[in-house]
Enzyme design. Structure first.
Site, mmCIF file in Angstrom:
data_model
loop_
_atom_site.group_PDB
_atom_site.id
_atom_site.type_symbol
_atom_site.label_atom_id
_atom_site.label_comp_id
_atom_site.label_asym_id
_atom_site.label_seq_id
_atom_site.Cartn_x
_atom_site.Cartn_y
_atom_site.Cartn_z
ATOM 1 N N SER A 24 0.838 -1.208 0.000
ATOM 2 C CA SER A 24 0.000 0.000 0.000
ATOM 3 C C SER A 24 0.874 1.260 0.000
ATOM 4 C CB SER A 24 -0.972 -0.044 1.182
ATOM 5 O OG SER A 24 -2.013 0.882 1.019
ATOM 6 N N ASP A 72 -5.486 -3.565 -2.722
ATOM 7 C CA ASP A 72 -4.555 -3.268 -1.640
ATOM 8 C C ASP A 72 -3.964 -4.545 -1.026
ATOM 9 O OD1 ASP A 72 -3.510 -2.564 0.998
ATOM 10 O OD2 ASP A 72 -4.430 -0.613 0.654
#
Length: 765
Positions: free
Chosen positions: A99, A245
């Site tokens: 991320s 993610d």
């Protein structure tokens, strides 16, 4: 550098050798064999003792894996940690990120320093990066005119007869371009082991929920995939998988750094952890906590694998939210402070100034810089002709890539509003380097449905409301022809259908046709200005024309308008119904560089139109009219001033009722009712001051005031400053997802006054 030795546990082994896979142990033995291979040559004059010492030092020191966890805006703390690592001269052999950690780690892996990354993060306009709508200056003039209607900005997609919506709130178009720019120095590197620092990004397969480790391909796309928070950012399609993610599968990916061959790990965990009981107060908190479970549990599992030689840094980021990117830079010094608290543990991995200088030099050598382009190719995944895209890309083979120019070109392609994403890759094919522009059609189109509402209320018994719906079918042919149909209910009911057809790939020339029905109310006055009646005009209408767009800033068109219907007195002096007939040729020049039509802060807008009504064209009366308007916006800080002049005239004072001009209402002689005045001629001068009170992702708010001077006249000889009306207003304006909303109070020197609630655009002609 002398090798560090530690007392190891049975689990950890010597510098992590026994805790890794056989591949890890092989990596350690390989380095020892590499060292022994120098021994037969140490007596030769061609190998100096300094070179031997350098090789021995490099072979003996532990390989350091930097692991940067996910945490949204909190991940900016990673930059502070990097600053301390550079200060301590700690070389990083592998970097792995999830991320936001993939962003910072990816930029560091491609050769940027901590100072350079910090500068970029502080310069980022996060609010703009997370807005997918193209800036108004990049939209085509056709798309700018969408703002003239009162339709809500949100569009529901229609594809194959089914309602479709986007996969996420943010498609990431602007963020993609930024990542491409920042990673351009290594754009030719497809194998992430060949980056200045070997790198991995961690994503999650949206179909299976499994971890996906990205080790090759386009670095910018890998970073984007790793940070694609579900429902917030569009998933990234790679190798037939939809990636989101990586924090869902492995938020602090120590295991990935271990698989790369790292001996010791410097780990930065910026996760927010689980909410306490008293922090769970609503449904959103419950949903967020469920997500936290996934992140926290996989993080705990990874951290349990760390040994005594590893360094874990957990910056105390407090209440800084992962979604508060506007405050992301505040995390940098917190990360730096946390790293300094671990300085004794980190200092064990420092190297000499000479060794660190060689490390930095090797990072620089791996950066290729801006490439020269040998070919330009378009990969078009839409119904449009390739030329619609290619004609807007100005990059030329045989020249270095001009990133600024390319980004402007891509923004113009995206400004057509047909595409879900428009991005570029620089690829190598044999000995040639080429630019490939990828354009992907919106998967929730090409049909779009919008609803809308316009409402005005003077809070004194006079109100008007119209509700509408518009369906637009784009790309009805390869040149982006468009079919639009709308219906309106309320005080002014109507419907229309329209075809707009560009004639060339750059949509410079176009033809169009429009048919419909409209009913509107006109006030009738006597020569003394006394209101006699209200008349409803209802007629069928037709408009045909052709024109030319001048880039995104202007348009000229000529055409023909026809209308036929009836007029009916609904209040006031009774009178029989009468025929309404319109038949006119027209020519119009329209310019528009406003940054926003709802609350403009820069640019200008102007219109000049000539109308010639003739009996031979279908009109009841021959007459000529001219319309002229111009407005300019200027801002400083949070303040904006908008000046506007508008005038209309009927050359021989002989226009019928359906040809009269109307004036009155908010910002159009405030204090009067909406369209209270009508006449053969009109004039209006307005000065508006606005101050921005709030500017966040979904909401902008302004406080303002206006001064207005104008009137309408039945005869040109009556027009004079002596009989103009002076008016003004105070208002609060809010740019909402359903359109601009104004709440205000207006007063005129005619003793008219009104409070207003107005929904709909007001700074147009």
């Amino acid at each position: 550098m002398k090798r560090q030795h530690y007392v190891s546990s049975a689990r950890d082994g010597w510098i992590g050798a026994s805790r890794g896979s056989p591949g890890h142990r092989a990596a350690h033995w390989g380095r020892l064999i590499s060292l022994w291979s120098w021994i037969p040559f140490l007596s030769f004059a061609t190998v100096t003792p300094a070179i031997a010492d350098e090789a021995a030092s490099e072979a003996l020191r532990p390989r350091i894996g930097l692991v940067l966890g996910g945490g949204g805006a909190r991940g900016a703390a990673h930059v502070g940690v990097l600053k301390v690592l550079e200060e301590l001269r700690i070389p990083v052999d592998y970097v792995v990120g999830t991320s936001m950690g993939s962003v910072v780690g990816g930029l560091y892996a491609c050769g940027m320093s901590a100072e350079e990354i910090e500068r970029e993060i502080r310069a980022m306009d996060w609010d703009d990066l997370f807005k997918d709508d193209p800036s108004r200056q990049d939209r085509t003039f056709r798309r700018k005119r969408d703002d003239d209607s009162y339709a809500f900005k949100a569009k529901v997609g229609v594809r194959e007869g089914k309602i479709k919506i986007p996969l996420a709130y943010v498609r990431g178009q602007k963020f993609d371009l930024l990542l491409n720019r920042l990673t351009l120095p290594v754009v030719g590197v497809d194998d992430f082991d060949q980056l200045p620092v070997p790198y991995r990004a961690v994503a999650t397969d949206l179909e299976t929920g499994k971890e996906v480790v990205l080790a090759e391909g386009n670095l910018a796309r890998a970073i984007r995939a790793s940070l694609a928070v579900p429902a917030a950012f569009d998933p990234v399609e790679m190798d037939s998988r939809l990636l989101v993610d990586g924090g869902l599968a492995n938020n602090v990916p120590v295991s990935v750094a271990r698989s790369m061959g790292a001996d010791v790990f410097i780990v930065v965990d910026v996760g927010s952890g689980l909410f306490k009981r008293d922090e769970i107060t609503n449904a959103l908190d419950v949903t967020a906590q469920l997500t936290n479970f996934l992140f926290t549990l996989n993080t705990e599992q990874q951290l349990k694998s760390l040994g005594p030689q590893d360094v874990l840094i957990t910056p105390p980021l407090g209440d800084l939210s992962g979604g508060d990117f506007g405050s992301a830079a505040e995390a940098i010094p917190i990360g730096e402070s946390a790293a300094r608290e671990a300085i004794d543990a980190l200092r064990r991995y420092s190297v000499s100034e000479e060794d660190y200088a060689r490390y930095l030099a090797s990072r620089d050598r791996a950066r290729s810089g801006v490439p020269e382009i040998d070919f330009v190719r378009t990969e078009n995944r839409s119904r449009l002709d390739d030329a619609v895209i290619a004609k807007r890309i100005t990059a030329q083979p045989g020249k270095p890539l001009d990133v600024d120019s390319l980004e402007r070109d891509i923004s113009r392609v995206y400004g057509l509003e047909n595409f879900e994403s428009v991005r570029y890759d620089v690829v190598s094919e044999g000995a040639a380097s080429g630019l490939v522009v990828n354009a992907t059609e919106k998967h929730w189109g090409p049909g779009f449905l919008q609803f809308g509402m316009t409402s005005s209320n003077d809070l004194q018994g006079s109100s008007a409301i119209n509700l509408g719906a518009i369906y637009t079918q784009t790309a009805i042919n390869s040149l982006n022809g468009e079919w639009r149909t709308g219906v309106q209910l309320g005080q002014e009911p109507g419907l229309f259908t329209e075809i707009h057809q560009p004639l060339d790939p750059l949509t410079r020339y176009f033809v169009y046709g429009k048919v419909g029905y409209l009913s509107n109310v006109v006030n009738v006055f006597d020569d003394a200005g006394t209101k006699l009646s209200e008349v409803r005009l209802a007629s069928g209408q037709l408009e045909l024309g052709a024109g030319r767009e001048f880039g995104s800033w202007g348009e000229g068109r000529v055409g023909y308008r026809w209308g036929s219907g009836t007029g009916e007195v609904i209040t006031g002096t009774p009178a029989p119904d009468f025929d309404v007939a319109r038949g006119e040729a027209f020519a119009r020049l329209f310019v528009d560089t406003f940054d926003s039509l709802y609350f403009p802060r820069s640019g200008h807008i102007g219109v000049l139109e000539w109308r010639a009504a003739r009996g031979g064209l279908g009109a009841n009366v021959d007459y000529d009219q001219v319309l002229l308007g111009y407005a300019h916006a200027h801002s400083w800080g949070a303040n904006t001033v908008i000046g506007r002049l508008a005038g209309t005239t009927t050359l021989d004072d002989d226009a019928p009722l359906e040809g009269l001009f109307q004036l009155g209402g908010f910002l159009r002689l405030s204090g009067l009712e909406e369209d209270q005045l009508s006449g053969q001629h009109s004039g209006l001068a307005t000065l508006v001051y606005m101050r921005r009170l709030l500017d966040v992702q979904l909401l902008r708010a302004f406080a303002g005031a206006s001064l207005e001077l104008g009137n309408v006249w039945q005869n040109s000889s009556d027009a004079s400053l002596d009989n103009t009306i002076f008016a003004g207003s105070l208002f609060l304006g809010v740019d909402t997802p359903i359109g601009p909303l104004y709440i205000g109070y207006g007063r005129a020197d005619t003793d008219d006054q009104s409070a207003y609630i107005y929904l709909g655009p007001r700074f147009t002609f």
